[in-house]
Every structure is written in structure tokens, then in C-alpha cells.
Scaffold this active site. Structure first.
Site, short mmCIF file in Angstrom:
data_model
loop_
_atom_site.label_atom_id
_atom_site.label_comp_id
_atom_site.label_asym_id
_atom_site.label_seq_id
_atom_site.Cartn_x
_atom_site.Cartn_y
_atom_site.Cartn_z
N PRO A 190 70.28 46.50 29.64
CA PRO A 190 70.96 45.41 28.93
C PRO A 190 70.89 45.56 27.41
CG PRO A 190 69.59 44.54 30.69
CD PRO A 190 69.26 46.00 30.57
N GLU A 232 60.77 45.71 36.32
CA GLU A 232 60.97 44.99 35.04
C GLU A 232 61.55 45.91 33.97
OE1 GLU A 232 60.77 41.76 34.48
OE2 GLU A 232 60.32 41.63 36.61
N ARG A 290 87.66 59.63 37.36
CA ARG A 290 89.09 59.33 37.49
C ARG A 290 89.89 59.77 36.27
NH1 ARG A 290 90.97 54.95 39.44
NH2 ARG A 290 92.52 54.44 37.90
C1 LIG Z 1 65.74 44.09 36.84
S1 LIG Z 1 66.36 45.16 35.59
C2 LIG Z 1 65.26 44.89 34.26
C3 LIG Z 1 65.73 43.83 33.35
C4 LIG Z 1 64.89 43.65 32.12
N1 LIG Z 1 63.61 43.09 32.44
C5 LIG Z 1 65.62 42.72 31.17
O1 LIG Z 1 65.45 41.50 31.28
O2 LIG Z 1 66.42 43.22 30.35
C6 LIG Z 1 65.99 46.76 36.17
C7 LIG Z 1 66.88 47.87 35.63
O3 LIG Z 1 68.23 47.59 35.96
C8 LIG Z 1 69.08 48.18 35.01
N2 LIG Z 1 69.99 47.14 34.50
C9 LIG Z 1 69.91 45.82 34.72
N3 LIG Z 1 70.90 45.14 34.15
C10 LIG Z 1 71.68 46.07 33.54
C11 LIG Z 1 72.86 46.00 32.76
N4 LIG Z 1 73.47 44.84 32.49
N5 LIG Z 1 73.39 47.14 32.30
C12 LIG Z 1 72.80 48.34 32.56
N6 LIG Z 1 71.66 48.46 33.29
C13 LIG Z 1 71.10 47.34 33.77
C14 LIG Z 1 68.21 48.77 33.92
O4 LIG Z 1 68.07 50.17 34.14
C15 LIG Z 1 66.89 48.05 34.14
O5 LIG Z 1 65.79 48.80 33.70
#
Ligand SMILES: C[S@@+](CC[C@H](N)C(=O)[O-])C[C@H]1O[C@@H](n2cnc3c(N)ncnc32)[C@H](O)[C@@H]1O
Length: 248
Positions: A89, A116, A154
């Protein structure tokens, strides 16, 4: 072009890589995809890849060392200076212009976070790019990795059945970055709804004008900032401006 995906769930990629029109790109190696599991690089019998966060709090954090050892093996296999992309994110939200860049690149190493997230020391030491899929949180980076691979595949020559296909998609500079127009197919009458007359006219110019008008109207209604960008880039002509004036 080669993408190496570092993921704790490589099995998620099997159906994705074997399905749909982009399958050709992966099977032919036009877009080569290799999967790596950091668990294979974790020491000990338990192959532990995560641990509790320092400072307390819920959940687990992916440890730096298994990821780093895995990345070393990827880099040794690639023998190039590929960028290392973490899906997060924190990153810049993925857009068409960036996808075009990746689509003409040597590829990348894609790191999928879980739990996390990842120990910050690995991110600081090894990650060169961060990409977000949007302002929401997923359980892992695998879906963003698949989104990037699909969008890149694509755009490769010959992957879509019709060469012109992706050029007519939303955001493509060939269509001045506008959204796509509506599409219709048989039957000509569905319930009480017909098909716009212009599409049934058989006149190429009329059909093209109708499609352009629709793209303009839909973009103005849903993503007005894309109209501003097209205008600023000098991509709207007098006829376009007249359509926009009438619709707004
Ligand atoms: C549960 S998430 C962790 C979220 C983090 N604790 C936070 O609040 O930003 C686990 C993983 O999902 C991926 N992820 C989650 N949301 C994402 C997004 N919007 N874009 C890209 N990767 C994402 C990332 O690699 C992240 O490390």
C-alpha cells in the site's frame, strides 16, 4: 522478459498462468515467469519465514533473512540488474503508463508480502520499487503480482487474438487516454433494448464518431481528470470539445 515472483503461495499462480488469452505469453516464454518460495531458503526443520513483531501487536512479520537468501538465488539465476518490486500500500498506484514501461522492460523480481508485512530492513536494503494496487488492503501481494503480469502480458505483440485489441482499451494513449466506449453484440434486440443506430449503420466514419463521442462522454462523467489530461496534451480537437460542451 522475465519475472521472478517471490511468494509463500506459489500454487496460487498455477491456474492463473494456465488460463485465458495471456496463457500464450507465459507458455511461449514471451513473458517468462519463475516462482520462488522463501520457505525453501529458511533454515532449520521448521522452515520458519515469519515471527512476532517487535513492540508487540497483532499478527506476524515476514523475516528479512529467508527473503534475502531467496532474492540472492533469484539474482544469481537471472544474472542481470533486475529491479526488485515489492507490492505494498506504500507504493505508487499502478497505472497504464507504468504498465507500458514494465511491458517493454527486462522484467523484474516481484516480492509478495503476507501477514502484517515484511521486516523493514529487507525493504530498505533490497527493494527498488514499491507498487500499490489501490487504497485498500489485500491479504498478500500475489493478486497485485498477477495483476501486473496480466497487464504486461496483454501488451505483448501477438498475445491478444486481434493486434488492435489492447490499443482500443481504456487509458491507452492511442485513444488519448480516454475510457473505452460501450460494446454490444447479438441479439440485435435484447428484451426491450436495441442497439445504438450508429453501430448498425455500416458507415465506418459514423461508427468511429459515435465511439469517440461515447468515450468522451463516459470519461467526462466518470474520470473528468482524464479529460483534463487529454486536453492539456493537446489531444482533443474541435469536434471533441463540441461533444463535451453538449454533454456537460
Ligand atoms: C495484510 S497486507 C499488510 C498490510 C499492512 N499491514 C498495511 O496496513 O499496509 C499483506 C501484504 O499484502 C500486500 N498488499 C496488501 N494490500 C496491497 C495493496 N493495496 N497493493 C499492493 N499490495 C498489497 C503487501 O505485499 C502486504 O505486505
Amino acid at each position: 522478459m522475465r519475472f521472478d515472483v517471490i511468494t509463500l503461495f506459489p500454487e496460487l499462480f498455477a491456474p492463473f498462468l494456465a488460463s485465458g488469452v495471456t496463457r500464450r505469453a507465459y507458455e511461449s516464454g514471451q513473458v517468462e515467469v519463475k516462482l520462488w518460495n522463501p520457505r525453501d531458503f529458511a533454515p532449520g526443520n521448521y522452515k520458519r519465514v515469519d515471527d512476532r513483531p517487535f513492540g508487540g501487536g497483532p499478527g506476524m512479520v515476514m523475516m528479512a533473512e529467508p527473503l534475502s537468501s531467496c532474492l540472492d538465488a533469484v539474482m544469481a539465476a537471472r544474472r542481470d540488474a533486475a529491479p526488485v518490486v515489492l507490492f505494498s500500500p506504500v507504493g505508487e498506484v499502478l497505472r497504464h503508463a507504468a504498465v507500458e514501461g514494465w511491458a517493454t522492460s527486462i522484467g523484474a523480481v516481484l516480492v509478495c508480502g503476507r501477514y502484517e508485512g515484511i521486516d523493514q530492513r529487507f525493504i530498505d536494503a533490497r527493494v527498488t520499487h514499491q507498487i500499490s494496487l489501490g487504497d485498500f488492503v489485500l491479504s498478500g501481494g500475489e493478486l497485485p503480482a498477477m495483476a501486473l503480469l496480466d497487464a504486461v502480458a496483454r501488451l505483448q505483440p501477438g498475445v491478444l487474438g486481434d493486434e488492435a485489441s489492447h490499443v482500443q482499451d481504456s487509458f491507452n494513449p492511442a485513444l488519448d487516454g480516454l475510457l473505452d466506449c460501450p460494446h454490444y453484440t447479438r441479439p440485435e434486440q435484447w428484451r426491450s433494448e436495441g442497439v445504438p443506430a450508429a453501430l448498425m449503420s455500416g458507415h465506418h466514419a459514423q461508427i468511429e464518431r459515435w465511439r469517440r463521442d461515447q468515450r468522451l462522454a463516459i470519461t467526462a462523467a466518470h474520470r473528468p481528470e482524464l479529460i483534463d489530461a487529454a486536453r492539456a496534451a493537446g489531444r482533443l480537437n474541435k469536434a471533441d470539445e463540441a461533444v463535451l460542451k453538449k454533454k456537460l
